[in-house]
Design a protein around this motif. Sequence first.
Motif, PDB file in Angstrom:
ATOM      1  N   LEU A 174       0.863  -1.176   0.000  1.00 62.92           N
ATOM      2  CA  LEU A 174       0.000   0.000   0.000  1.00 62.92           C
ATOM      3  C   LEU A 174       0.898   1.224   0.000  1.00 62.92           C
ATOM      4  O   LEU A 174       1.847   1.307   0.800  1.00 62.92           O
ATOM      5  CB  LEU A 174      -0.885   0.020   1.250  1.00 62.92           C
ATOM      6  CG  LEU A 174      -1.875  -1.128   1.408  1.00 62.92           C
ATOM      7  CD1 LEU A 174      -2.565  -1.034   2.763  1.00 62.92           C
ATOM      8  CD2 LEU A 174      -2.890  -1.122   0.277  1.00 62.92           C
ATOM      9  N   ILE A 175       0.633   2.164  -0.886  1.00 67.97           N
ATOM     10  CA  ILE A 175       1.413   3.397  -0.967  1.00 67.97           C
ATOM     11  C   ILE A 175       0.444   4.572  -0.927  1.00 67.97           C
ATOM     12  O   ILE A 175      -0.481   4.639  -1.750  1.00 67.97           O
ATOM     13  CB  ILE A 175       2.244   3.469  -2.266  1.00 67.97           C
ATOM     14  CG1 ILE A 175       3.167   2.252  -2.397  1.00 67.97           C
ATOM     15  CG2 ILE A 175       3.040   4.787  -2.335  1.00 67.97           C
ATOM     16  CD1 ILE A 175       3.857   2.126  -3.752  1.00 67.97           C
ATOM     17  N   ARG A 176       0.636   5.465   0.025  1.00 74.76           N
ATOM     18  CA  ARG A 176      -0.128   6.701   0.003  1.00 74.76           C
ATOM     19  C   ARG A 176       0.609   7.658  -0.927  1.00 74.76           C
ATOM     20  O   ARG A 176       1.837   7.738  -0.902  1.00 74.76           O
ATOM     21  CB  ARG A 176      -0.234   7.309   1.397  1.00 74.76           C
ATOM     22  CG  ARG A 176      -1.085   8.560   1.385  1.00 74.76           C
ATOM     23  CD  ARG A 176      -1.290   9.141   2.755  1.00 74.76           C
ATOM     24  NE  ARG A 176      -1.951  10.436   2.632  1.00 74.76           N
ATOM     25  CZ  ARG A 176      -1.921  11.370   3.559  1.00 74.76           C
ATOM     26  NH1 ARG A 176      -1.287  11.148   4.695  1.00 74.76           N
ATOM     27  NH2 ARG A 176      -2.529  12.516   3.353  1.00 74.76           N
ATOM     28  N   HIS A 177      -0.142   8.395  -1.739  1.00 66.75           N
ATOM     29  CA  HIS A 177       0.486   9.334  -2.676  1.00 66.75           C
ATOM     30  C   HIS A 177       1.435  10.285  -1.952  1.00 66.75           C
ATOM     31  O   HIS A 177       1.279  10.555  -0.761  1.00 66.75           O
ATOM     32  CB  HIS A 177      -0.566  10.123  -3.452  1.00 66.75           C
ATOM     33  CG  HIS A 177      -1.362  11.060  -2.587  1.00 66.75           C
ATOM     34  ND1 HIS A 177      -0.869  12.265  -2.150  1.00 66.75           N
ATOM     35  CD2 HIS A 177      -2.596  10.944  -2.067  1.00 66.75           C
ATOM     36  CE1 HIS A 177      -1.780  12.874  -1.397  1.00 66.75           C
ATOM     37  NE2 HIS A 177      -2.837  12.079  -1.331  1.00 66.75           N
TER      38      HIS A 177
ATOM     39  N   GLN B 164      10.518  14.100  -4.717  1.00 68.48           N
ATOM     40  CA  GLN B 164      11.747  13.607  -4.086  1.00 68.48           C
ATOM     41  C   GLN B 164      11.439  12.484  -3.103  1.00 68.48           C
ATOM     42  O   GLN B 164      12.168  11.484  -3.052  1.00 68.48           O
ATOM     43  CB  GLN B 164      12.463  14.758  -3.379  1.00 68.48           C
ATOM     44  CG  GLN B 164      13.027  15.776  -4.348  1.00 68.48           C
ATOM     45  CD  GLN B 164      13.471  17.075  -3.660  1.00 68.48           C
ATOM     46  OE1 GLN B 164      13.157  17.325  -2.503  1.00 68.48           O
ATOM     47  NE2 GLN B 164      14.188  17.900  -4.405  1.00 68.48           N
ATOM     48  N   ASP B 165      10.340  12.627  -2.339  1.00 69.22           N
ATOM     49  CA  ASP B 165       9.947  11.576  -1.391  1.00 69.22           C
ATOM     50  C   ASP B 165       9.598  10.280  -2.121  1.00 69.22           C
ATOM     51  O   ASP B 165       9.961   9.191  -1.667  1.00 69.22           O
ATOM     52  CB  ASP B 165       8.745  12.024  -0.552  1.00 69.22           C
ATOM     53  CG  ASP B 165       9.107  13.050   0.509  1.00 69.22           C
ATOM     54  OD1 ASP B 165      10.304  13.271   0.763  1.00 69.22           O
ATOM     55  OD2 ASP B 165       8.166  13.639   1.080  1.00 69.22           O
ATOM     56  N   ALA B 166       8.895  10.383  -3.243  1.00 64.86           N
ATOM     57  CA  ALA B 166       8.519   9.184  -4.005  1.00 64.86           C
ATOM     58  C   ALA B 166       9.769   8.465  -4.509  1.00 64.86           C
ATOM     59  O   ALA B 166       9.866   7.233  -4.419  1.00 64.86           O
ATOM     60  CB  ALA B 166       7.595   9.550  -5.159  1.00 64.86           C
ATOM     61  N   LEU B 167      10.722   9.211  -5.004  1.00 61.62           N
ATOM     62  CA  LEU B 167      11.975   8.614  -5.467  1.00 61.62           C
ATOM     63  C   LEU B 167      12.734   7.984  -4.296  1.00 61.62           C
ATOM     64  O   LEU B 167      13.262   6.868  -4.408  1.00 61.62           O
ATOM     65  CB  LEU B 167      12.834   9.666  -6.167  1.00 61.62           C
ATOM     66  CG  LEU B 167      14.110   9.161  -6.825  1.00 61.62           C
ATOM     67  CD1 LEU B 167      13.814   8.096  -7.870  1.00 61.62           C
ATOM     68  CD2 LEU B 167      14.856  10.322  -7.467  1.00 61.62           C
TER      69      LEU B 167
ATOM     70  N   HIS C 166      -5.158   7.031  -1.513  1.00 60.62           N
ATOM     71  CA  HIS C 166      -5.348   8.234  -0.709  1.00 60.62           C
ATOM     72  C   HIS C 166      -5.753   7.872   0.717  1.00 60.62           C
ATOM     73  O   HIS C 166      -6.329   6.818   0.946  1.00 60.62           O
ATOM     74  CB  HIS C 166      -6.494   9.075  -1.299  1.00 60.62           C
ATOM     75  CG  HIS C 166      -6.377   9.329  -2.763  1.00 60.62           C
ATOM     76  ND1 HIS C 166      -5.847  10.489  -3.278  1.00 60.62           N
ATOM     77  CD2 HIS C 166      -6.723   8.571  -3.840  1.00 60.62           C
ATOM     78  CE1 HIS C 166      -5.887  10.437  -4.603  1.00 60.62           C
ATOM     79  NE2 HIS C 166      -6.404   9.287  -4.963  1.00 60.62           N
ATOM     80  N   ASN C 167      -5.510   8.784   1.628  1.00 54.30           N
ATOM     81  CA  ASN C 167      -6.068   8.661   2.968  1.00 54.30           C
ATOM     82  C   ASN C 167      -7.436   9.322   2.982  1.00 54.30           C
ATOM     83  O   ASN C 167      -7.658  10.224   2.181  1.00 54.30           O
ATOM     84  CB  ASN C 167      -5.145   9.306   4.002  1.00 54.30           C
ATOM     85  CG  ASN C 167      -4.411   8.254   4.801  1.00 54.30           C
ATOM     86  OD1 ASN C 167      -4.595   7.071   4.589  1.00 54.30           O
ATOM     87  ND2 ASN C 167      -3.595   8.697   5.731  1.00 54.30           N
ATOM     88  N   PRO C 168      -8.350   8.891   3.824  1.00 51.07           N
ATOM     89  CA  PRO C 168      -8.164   7.937   4.912  1.00 51.07           C
ATOM     90  C   PRO C 168      -8.230   6.466   4.486  1.00 51.07           C
ATOM     91  O   PRO C 168      -7.968   5.582   5.289  1.00 51.07           O
ATOM     92  CB  PRO C 168      -9.311   8.260   5.871  1.00 51.07           C
ATOM     93  CG  PRO C 168     -10.402   8.754   4.982  1.00 51.07           C
ATOM     94  CD  PRO C 168      -9.708   9.486   3.852  1.00 51.07           C
ATOM     95  N   GLY C 169      -8.570   6.198   3.235  1.00 52.71           N
ATOM     96  CA  GLY C 169      -8.744   4.819   2.782  1.00 52.71           C
ATOM     97  C   GLY C 169      -7.540   3.927   2.993  1.00 52.71           C
ATOM     98  O   GLY C 169      -7.669   2.772   3.427  1.00 52.71           O
TER      99      GLY C 169
ATOM    100  N   THR D 155       2.084  11.105   3.928  1.00 56.41           N
ATOM    101  CA  THR D 155       2.252  11.042   2.483  1.00 56.41           C
ATOM    102  C   THR D 155       3.497  10.243   2.126  1.00 56.41           C
ATOM    103  O   THR D 155       4.530  10.339   2.772  1.00 56.41           O
ATOM    104  CB  THR D 155       2.345  12.451   1.862  1.00 56.41           C
ATOM    105  OG1 THR D 155       3.343  13.204   2.537  1.00 56.41           O
ATOM    106  CG2 THR D 155       1.011  13.175   1.932  1.00 56.41           C
ATOM    107  N   CYS D 156       3.349   9.409   1.118  1.00 57.41           N
ATOM    108  CA  CYS D 156       4.382   8.559   0.542  1.00 57.41           C
ATOM    109  C   CYS D 156       4.828   7.419   1.455  1.00 57.41           C
ATOM    110  O   CYS D 156       5.846   6.779   1.202  1.00 57.41           O
ATOM    111  CB  CYS D 156       5.579   9.364   0.041  1.00 57.41           C
ATOM    112  SG  CYS D 156       6.266   8.632  -1.466  1.00 57.41           S
ATOM    113  N   ALA D 157       4.036   7.118   2.482  1.00 57.34           N
ATOM    114  CA  ALA D 157       4.324   5.953   3.314  1.00 57.34           C
ATOM    115  C   ALA D 157       4.072   4.687   2.496  1.00 57.34           C
ATOM    116  O   ALA D 157       3.218   4.671   1.606  1.00 57.34           O
ATOM    117  CB  ALA D 157       3.435   5.953   4.551  1.00 57.34           C
ATOM    118  N   VAL D 158       4.835   3.640   2.791  1.00 55.16           N
ATOM    119  CA  VAL D 158       4.647   2.345   2.140  1.00 55.16           C
ATOM    120  C   VAL D 158       4.456   1.280   3.223  1.00 55.16           C
ATOM    121  O   VAL D 158       5.126   1.301   4.250  1.00 55.16           O
ATOM    122  CB  VAL D 158       5.822   1.966   1.207  1.00 55.16           C
ATOM    123  CG1 VAL D 158       5.968   2.965   0.089  1.00 55.16           C
ATOM    124  CG2 VAL D 158       7.118   1.812   1.962  1.00 55.16           C
TER     125      VAL D 158
END
Length: 158
Positions: free
Chosen positions: A6-9, A31-34, A107-110, A127-130
């Motif tokens: 699961l990845i939040r944008h 930068q966070d996504a990379l 997306h959150n909260p989903g 954001t960008c948590a995996v």
Amino acid sequence: MKRLILIRHAKATHESGYADFDRPLKQSGMQDALFMANILKERALIPEIVITSPALRTLTTAQIFAEHLHLPPSDTDEKIYEANERTLINIINNLPNEYDFIALVGHNPGISQILYYLTGQMRDVPTCAVALISFDNDDWRSISNEDGHLAFYDSPKG
């Protein structure tokens, strides 16, 4: 055994002039996504495909992960945008069974809700948590409440 990341944008702009669906990522979000894609690469946590909400911020996040991990272009599912836990479990139950390791960008909260639903673990999902969830299940359709084990979790915030 199935595995789901699961990845939040990543971080998106909140500037006026954009409809929510069309909000682009900030430079820091890119930068966070990379950064997070690099972490997955270093740990050899590379899914077979990426499925994402078609909203600009999720689509861009998914593209960064897919390009960096040398994956095919992301598939989009419009139901992921504004999805709640029930919608997300329906999406997960209908993932293509020929894949055992899939990333879902949403997306959150989903994303927080489905993480808790699948693992029983409450996590802050910036954001960008995996979050990597592993299942003993061999069929996406059989996955339900607390079937998953949170095998890995990280975010740009550490």
